[in-house]
Design a protein around this motif. Structure first.
Motif, PDB file in Angstrom:
ATOM      1  N   VAL A 177     -29.558 -14.409   8.757  1.00  7.35           N
ATOM      2  CA  VAL A 177     -29.455 -13.335   7.778  1.00  7.35           C
ATOM      3  C   VAL A 177     -28.017 -13.255   7.262  1.00  7.35           C
ATOM      4  O   VAL A 177     -27.769 -13.109   6.064  1.00  7.35           O
ATOM      5  N   GLY A 178     -27.091 -13.375   8.187  1.00  8.89           N
ATOM      6  CA  GLY A 178     -25.687 -13.305   7.816  1.00  8.89           C
ATOM      7  C   GLY A 178     -25.271 -14.399   6.862  1.00  8.89           C
ATOM      8  O   GLY A 178     -24.388 -14.216   6.039  1.00  8.89           O
ATOM      9  N   ARG A 179     -25.938 -15.553   6.981  1.00 10.82           N
ATOM     10  CA  ARG A 179     -25.568 -16.693   6.135  1.00 10.82           C
ATOM     11  C   ARG A 179     -26.228 -16.647   4.774  1.00 10.82           C
ATOM     12  O   ARG A 179     -25.895 -17.436   3.889  1.00 10.82           O
ATOM     13  N   ALA A 195     -16.337 -17.539   1.433  1.00  9.66           N
ATOM     14  CA  ALA A 195     -17.439 -16.674   1.002  1.00  9.66           C
ATOM     15  C   ALA A 195     -18.590 -17.502   0.453  1.00  9.66           C
ATOM     16  O   ALA A 195     -19.759 -17.193   0.679  1.00  9.66           O
ATOM     17  N   GLU A 196     -18.241 -18.566  -0.255  1.00 11.77           N
ATOM     18  CA  GLU A 196     -19.277 -19.391  -0.876  1.00 11.77           C
ATOM     19  C   GLU A 196     -19.960 -20.307   0.115  1.00 11.77           C
ATOM     20  O   GLU A 196     -21.170 -20.506   0.061  1.00 11.77           O
ATOM     21  N   TYR A 238     -19.773 -10.253   6.569  1.00 10.73           N
ATOM     22  CA  TYR A 238     -21.187 -10.165   6.941  1.00 10.73           C
ATOM     23  C   TYR A 238     -21.620 -11.375   7.762  1.00 10.73           C
ATOM     24  O   TYR A 238     -22.338 -11.247   8.750  1.00 10.73           O
ATOM     25  N   SER A 239     -21.172 -12.537   7.349  1.00  9.22           N
ATOM     26  CA  SER A 239     -21.583 -13.733   8.090  1.00  9.22           C
ATOM     27  C   SER A 239     -20.913 -13.772   9.461  1.00  9.22           C
ATOM     28  O   SER A 239     -21.486 -14.272  10.431  1.00  9.22           O
ATOM     29  N   TYR A 284     -38.718 -12.813   4.606  1.00 10.23           N
ATOM     30  CA  TYR A 284     -37.875 -11.637   4.768  1.00 10.23           C
ATOM     31  C   TYR A 284     -38.271 -10.567   3.751  1.00 10.23           C
ATOM     32  O   TYR A 284     -38.559  -9.424   4.113  1.00 10.23           O
ATOM     33  N   LEU A 285     -38.333 -10.957   2.496  1.00  6.44           N
ATOM     34  CA  LEU A 285     -38.661  -9.995   1.440  1.00  6.44           C
ATOM     35  C   LEU A 285     -40.092  -9.481   1.564  1.00  6.44           C
ATOM     36  O   LEU A 285     -40.378  -8.331   1.235  1.00  6.44           O
ATOM     37  N   TYR A 320     -30.642 -13.356  13.300  1.00  6.09           N
ATOM     38  CA  TYR A 320     -29.548 -12.498  12.859  1.00  6.09           C
ATOM     39  C   TYR A 320     -28.445 -13.313  12.198  1.00  6.09           C
ATOM     40  O   TYR A 320     -27.900 -12.926  11.169  1.00  6.09           O
ATOM     41  N   SER A 321     -28.120 -14.447  12.791  1.00  2.75           N
ATOM     42  CA  SER A 321     -27.052 -15.248  12.219  1.00  2.75           C
ATOM     43  C   SER A 321     -27.515 -15.868  10.899  1.00  2.75           C
ATOM     44  O   SER A 321     -26.726 -16.053   9.985  1.00  2.75           O
ATOM     45  N   GLY A 346     -22.848 -11.682  11.815  1.00  2.00           N
ATOM     46  CA  GLY A 346     -24.047 -12.409  12.229  1.00  2.00           C
ATOM     47  C   GLY A 346     -23.764 -13.389  13.349  1.00  2.00           C
ATOM     48  O   GLY A 346     -24.630 -13.664  14.184  1.00  2.00           O
ATOM     49  N   ARG A 347     -22.542 -13.919  13.353  1.00  2.00           N
ATOM     50  CA  ARG A 347     -22.200 -14.920  14.355  1.00  2.00           C
ATOM     51  C   ARG A 347     -21.749 -14.306  15.664  1.00  2.00           C
ATOM     52  O   ARG A 347     -21.599 -15.006  16.664  1.00  2.00           O
ATOM     53  N   ARG A 358     -18.863 -10.979   2.016  1.00  2.00           N
ATOM     54  CA  ARG A 358     -19.671 -12.145   2.402  1.00  2.00           C
ATOM     55  C   ARG A 358     -19.172 -12.742   3.710  1.00  2.00           C
ATOM     56  O   ARG A 358     -19.928 -13.039   4.618  1.00  2.00           O
ATOM     57  N   LEU A 391     -26.006 -14.693   2.384  1.00  7.60           N
ATOM     58  CA  LEU A 391     -25.160 -14.330   1.247  1.00  7.60           C
ATOM     59  C   LEU A 391     -24.263 -15.481   0.797  1.00  7.60           C
ATOM     60  O   LEU A 391     -23.911 -15.576  -0.371  1.00  7.60           O
ATOM     61  N   CYS A 392     -23.885 -16.339   1.739  1.00  7.46           N
ATOM     62  CA  CYS A 392     -23.210 -17.558   1.349  1.00  7.46           C
ATOM     63  C   CYS A 392     -24.312 -18.519   0.891  1.00  7.46           C
ATOM     64  O   CYS A 392     -25.470 -18.168   0.849  1.00  7.46           O
ATOM     65  N   ARG A 393     -23.959 -19.705   0.588  1.00  7.13           N
ATOM     66  CA  ARG A 393     -24.938 -20.750   0.221  1.00  7.13           C
ATOM     67  C   ARG A 393     -26.070 -20.223  -0.641  1.00  7.13           C
ATOM     68  O   ARG A 393     -27.233 -20.561  -0.412  1.00  7.13           O
ATOM     69  N   HIS A 394     -25.817 -19.385  -1.620  1.00  5.72           N
ATOM     70  CA  HIS A 394     -26.924 -18.824  -2.380  1.00  5.72           C
ATOM     71  C   HIS A 394     -27.586 -19.895  -3.241  1.00  5.72           C
ATOM     72  O   HIS A 394     -26.943 -20.771  -3.761  1.00  5.72           O
ATOM     73  N   ASP A 427     -36.242 -16.643   3.146  1.00 11.35           N
ATOM     74  CA  ASP A 427     -36.008 -15.501   2.292  1.00 11.35           C
ATOM     75  C   ASP A 427     -37.317 -14.851   1.856  1.00 11.35           C
ATOM     76  O   ASP A 427     -37.425 -13.628   1.812  1.00 11.35           O
TER      77      ASP A 427
END
Lengths: 202, 202
Positions: free
Chosen positions: B114-116, A26-27, A111-112, B132-133, B111-112, A115-116, A108, B118-121, B129
């Motif tokens: 966007v999916g990522r 997730a991270e 969702y990713s 996007y916003l 798309y991919s 996307g893939r 998380r 949430l990870c790697r925040h 980002d």
DNA sequence: CATCACAATGACCAACGAGTCAGTATATCG
DNA sequence: CGATATACTGACTCGTTGGTCATTGTGATG
């Protein structure tokens, strides 16, 4: 009741590993996550991971699949036990939002992975895709039934099912990114309201 | 007009490389794509890539950013030149659907990515980002204005903007996965209809 | 044609990480 | 307690790949 002792240990380790994997994936995402890190978080040596799963991919699918099946079962059950189409749609949205709220790491990863899905087409992830489409189908059938009963206006049910699916995901994402200051219940009502007005009779 | 010759060559190579990168990243995803493959598709040697971009990441951002800016500009322009709130929402959906239809590789990468998110925040991807916003904000303001004018019912405009954003993405995804047998225009009307009924007065 | 500046090349290098396995710790049992 | 089995370990291997750079090709200039 065979080898109880061994089974208990296996179950324990398996759960520990999957939980750690869930956190790490997730991270970091699948590619960035390392077996070393998963082992560290799980509190075991790298080699131990391979006593329970044959590869990184397998750990990933196991972690993802476990929650995915649980969520699918919960959704199906809640939707089935709702009486009207309106309540079924509400149940669908509410169940998903609630589950993801409680399993943020899982969301998380999920969702990713979605996307893939557009890259690497045709390759693995068949299980995943099947479950995904099956979930949409549940909603599709609710909508088809509602259209026949004239509970909602005639509409492309399959496309609408996808849209409601993504509407739900949208709300979860907003919550996870801290963009929603509303309570969970408020978000559920908001999403349902938007959806129902969109597909409703007038 | 300085170094015309050099500039022309640079522009040509740059475009060639970005186009190749777009194809490869769309097919393989960022991690699986290799510099060797991008070079092969672009018809140059691997070292040449590094004459124009300092790293894999940079090629990726360049490929993504180019189209992202173009799309953002087109959307802003179309929404602005529409007269009513209804037409603005329609323009937003139509512009995006049309653009993605013409730039499928770009959509896959987008798309991919966007999916990522949430990870790697917290890490890189700030540019991405922000854009996007900002896109969501465009829609948000249209909705706020419409609510004030009572063109639509009072509603959480920010959450709705996100939801419409994702509704649009949902339709594009269905098209890319071959799940929609409808024409582009039909899908646009479908999405708009669903959205407008959802936020409309009654 | 000779010279030169610089674009292009691809063999090479170093880092990294998935997966292995010889060795060690721990539990079980006679 | 000693012997045996089994769970566990982590240093190691080995393929992969982002990035480098000495060498080669090219085209402009006098």
């Amino acid at each position: 009741m065979p080898r109880t002792k061994k089974d208990v240990v296996t179950e324990f380790r398996t759960a520990e590993i999957l939980q750690a994997a869930c956190r790490v994936f997730a991270e970091q995402g699948f590619e960035q996550a390392t077996m070393a890190e998963i082992a560290r978080v799980a509190g075991v040596a790298k080699g131990t991971l391979y006593l329970y799963y044959p590869s990184k991919q397998d750990i990933y699918w196991a972690a993802l699949g476990r929650s995915l099946l649980e969520l699918a079962a919960a959704t199906r059950s809640q939707v089935e036990s709702a009486a009207t189409a309106e309540q079924k749609v509400h149940a669908f949205i509410a169940t998903k939002l609630r589950y993801f709220e409680e399993h943020r790491d899982f969301f998380r990863i999920y969702y990713s992975e979605v996307g893939r899905a557009l890259c690497r087409h045709g390759q693995a992830a068949r299980q995943f895709d099947d479950l995904y489409l099956e979930q949409v189908k549940v909603l599709d059938q609710v909508l088809q039934h509602a259209v026949r009963r004239k509970a909602i206006r005639p509409i492309r049910t399959d496309a609408t099912a996808f849209a409601l699916f993504d509407l739900t995901r949208s709300l979860v994402t907003q919550r996870l990114r801290g963009l929603s200051r509303a309570s969970l219940d408020e978000d559920i009502e908001f999403a349902f309201d938007l959806a129902w007005k969109g597909i409703g009779h007038r």
